[in-house]
Design a protein around this motif. Structure first.
Motif, short mmCIF file in Angstrom:
data_model
loop_
_atom_site.label_atom_id
_atom_site.label_comp_id
_atom_site.label_asym_id
_atom_site.label_seq_id
_atom_site.Cartn_x
_atom_site.Cartn_y
_atom_site.Cartn_z
N SER A 236 -63.90 -84.46 70.17
CA SER A 236 -62.61 -85.59 70.30
C SER A 236 -62.06 -86.28 70.92
N ASP B 211 -61.79 -82.24 74.50
CA ASP B 211 -60.36 -82.76 73.60
C ASP B 211 -59.66 -83.09 74.67
N HIS C 57 -56.53 -82.14 74.80
CA HIS C 57 -55.67 -80.62 75.47
C HIS C 57 -56.19 -80.56 76.75
N MET D 62 -60.44 -80.33 60.58
CA MET D 62 -59.67 -80.80 60.41
C MET D 62 -58.93 -81.59 61.77
N GLN D 63 -60.38 -81.72 62.77
CA GLN D 63 -60.38 -82.63 64.12
C GLN D 63 -60.71 -84.02 63.56
N TYR E 222 -56.32 -73.03 60.70
CA TYR E 222 -57.23 -74.01 61.11
C TYR E 222 -58.86 -73.96 61.10
N LYS F 80 -61.78 -76.51 62.24
CA LYS F 80 -62.55 -77.78 62.58
C LYS F 80 -62.37 -79.18 62.24
N ASP G 33 -59.31 -88.53 70.77
CA ASP G 33 -58.23 -88.07 70.47
C ASP G 33 -57.08 -88.25 71.43
N ARG H 176 -54.66 -74.41 70.57
CA ARG H 176 -54.21 -75.96 70.77
C ARG H 176 -54.49 -76.11 69.11
N ASN H 177 -54.55 -74.74 68.41
CA ASN H 177 -53.66 -75.50 66.55
C ASN H 177 -51.75 -75.89 67.03
N LYS I 1 -58.08 -87.16 63.09
CA LYS I 1 -57.68 -88.33 63.79
C LYS I 1 -58.14 -90.35 63.51
N VAL J 153 -52.32 -79.66 68.95
CA VAL J 153 -52.55 -80.46 68.31
C VAL J 153 -51.36 -81.12 67.06
N1 ARG Z 1 -59.56 -80.98 68.74
C1 ARG Z 1 -59.18 -80.37 67.83
C2 ARG Z 1 -58.83 -81.10 66.61
O1 ARG Z 1 -58.14 -82.34 67.03
C3 ARG Z 1 -58.18 -79.41 68.72
C4 ARG Z 1 -57.79 -78.03 67.93
C5 ARG Z 1 -58.91 -77.46 68.11
N2 ARG Z 1 -58.50 -75.95 67.63
C6 ARG Z 1 -59.94 -75.49 67.77
N3 ARG Z 1 -58.95 -74.02 67.05
N4 ARG Z 1 -61.08 -75.61 68.06
O2 ARG Z 1 -58.65 -79.98 65.59
#
Ligand code: ARG
Length: 459
Positions: free
Chosen positions: A24, A84, A86, A322-323, A318, A320, A28, A110-111, A326, A114
């Motif tokens: 991403s 990403d 992060h 949801m990525q 969460y 993915k 992002d 990262r959850n 953005k 982000v």
């Molecule tokens: N790039 C990811 C996003 O935008 C960050 C979160 C990733 N978390 C994970 N559990 N892979 O959603």
């Protein structure tokens, strides 16, 4: 080669296609500032709670500023392999400060990272939308002030209905935009809670202080449920919904400007700065900015629908999927801000054609309702009868190719003998608008009162 972040469990690196669908960073990276802000607040909190040494936290906080300046200076090398923003930031921090960088991700995932970054970003966009809306409101008010008593036709079904004033029409959009503004304010207030510290989904065993990071990032409080914190995107959806409604209002006005600037209407002249010419037809001056504003609602509302579809089937927490939130929000925000700025510029620069507005206001039997009202008020007719008499007069005038004031008193009396010379006074458009003195009506006195109210509210 196996991944630097989770290589312990992996023997091989990802397929190139996997990398392409997974990464991403291409979009992002726009969260870089928010990501670093969030990480700096997190590091300070880890030190304050004794989870990290002061020297490590200090190194992390300073190193993050170095990384931010590299990103802002355009020297930062973004890597798709690092997925990403992060992980790109963290990997670079490791290169800059070494070992302490690996301690930053303590009690964090990262959850929640982000979710925090994105909330901060969307929150800024609520503020930007508010600024853009207010600028446009001021431009409309300036137009309204100039033409508070300029008559123009009011339309229903795009058919001439009753005379109104230019100022009243401009102020109608001020009201719509004010509601748009309050929608962004409401959304902002609701989204202003911190997900940071929810960690992956369950919270953490480290003695973190979520109130401290929330305060440092300007949030009102931490979110109360860690599962909700990492898995909901209603804040982004609310932004998109508010943006959609605002863009819809802009689109309606844009449509009016397209119609009004045509040779058939000539209600307004758009400035050269917000028009284009034709490569073949020398006479052309096209309202492209208005047309593009009219079109923007499509992609903004599309973003709203797209994100609803991404979210609607996701089990907590969460995923993915949801990525994919953005790009929709970025595109919608960019285009809303552009549409607001373009509309502001067009409204500031446009010139209303007072004569054309007045001529149109008086045509199309626009004061027929005034005539019917006179029959009720002066002759005591029931409104339905007055409506019928007036309709007969309109048909008579239309058959003669005339407007209502062009009929003779005798012709009128042939339809209803009670009609007197006084009737002609109510057939004038200026009298018509001046008589609409009910609260919120189009009488110039009412319009000026609303202009004064809004100038006060916006000052
Ligand atoms: N790039 C990811 C996003 O935008 C960050 C979160 C990733 N978390 C994970 N559990 N892979 O959603």
């Amino acid at each position: 080669t196996a991944n630097a972040m989770w290589g312990g469990r992996f023997a091989a690196g990802p397929d190139a296609i996997m990398e392409a669908i997974n990464a991403s960073i291409g979009f992002d990276k726009r969260l870089a500032k928010q990501d670093i802000e969030g990480s700096r607040a997190h590091a300070a909190m880890l030190a304050a709670t004794g989870i990290l040494s002061d020297s490590d936290a200090q190194a992390i906080r300073e190193g993050l500023l170095t990384v931010l300046s590299e990103i802002e200076g355009g020297t930062f090398q973004f890597s798709t392999a690092l997925e990403d923003i992060h992980m790109n930031v963290e990997a670079r921090l490791k290169e800059v400060i070494g070992e302490p960088a690996g301690r930053l991700h303590t009690a964090r995932s990262r959850n929640d990272q982000v979710a925090t970054d994105f909330r901060l970003w969307v929150r800024d966009q609520c503020d930007a939308a508010t600024t853009g809306i207010e600028a446009l409101m001021r431009a409309l008010i300036a137009q309204a002030e100039q033409g508070a008593d300029w008559v123009m036709p009011g339309f229903t079904h795009l058919q001439t209905a009753q005379p109104v004033t230019w100022g009243h029409h401009m102020m109608a959009y001020v009201e719509m935009l004010a509601r748009d503004r309050s929608r962004f304010a409401d959304a902002r207030a609701r989204m202003n809670e911190s997900p940071l510290g929810a960690a992956a989904l369950a919270g953490t065993s480290f003695p973190i202080d979520r109130h401290m990071t929330a305060a440092a990032l300007g949030f009102d409080r931490p979110m109360a449920n860690s599962l909700d914190a990492v898995s909901d995107r209603d804040f982004a959806l609310e932004f998109l919904a508010a943006a959609s409604i605002c863009a819809m209002h802009l689109s309606r006005f844009a449509e009016e400007l397209v119609i009004w600037s045509s040779a058939q209407f000539r209600f307004v002249r758009l400035s050269d700065k917000f028009s284009t010419g034709s490569s073949i037809m020398p006479q052309k001056k096209n309202p492209d900015a208005a047309e593009l504003i009219r079109a923007k609602i499509g992609r903004i509302f599309g973003a709203n629908v797209a994100l609803m579809m991404v979210m609607k089937g996701l089990p907590l927490t969460y995923s993915k999927d949801m990525q994919e939130d953005k790009e929709q929000v970025f595109d919608a925000a960019d285009n809303l801000m552009l549409a607001l700025a373009a509309m502001d510029g067009m409204v500031r620069d446009m010139t209303a054609n007072r004569e054309a507005l007045a001529a149109a206001a008086g045509s199309g039997f626009s004061t027929a309702t005034d005539l019917a009202d006179w029959l009720v008020r002066v002759l005591g007719l029931p409104f339905r009868d007055a409506h019928h008499v007036t309709g007969t007069l309109v048909a008579m005038a239309e058959a003669a190719g005339k407007d209502l004031p062009d009929l003779s008193l005798d012709q009128m009396r042939s339809v209803h003998p009670g009609i007197t010379q006084d009737i002609f006074a109510v057939l004038g458009v200026d009298n018509s608008v001046a008589s609409r003195i009910s609260y919120g009506g189009t009488a110039p006195a009412q319009v000026r009162a609303q202009i004064a109210r809004w100038k006060e509210l916006l000052s």
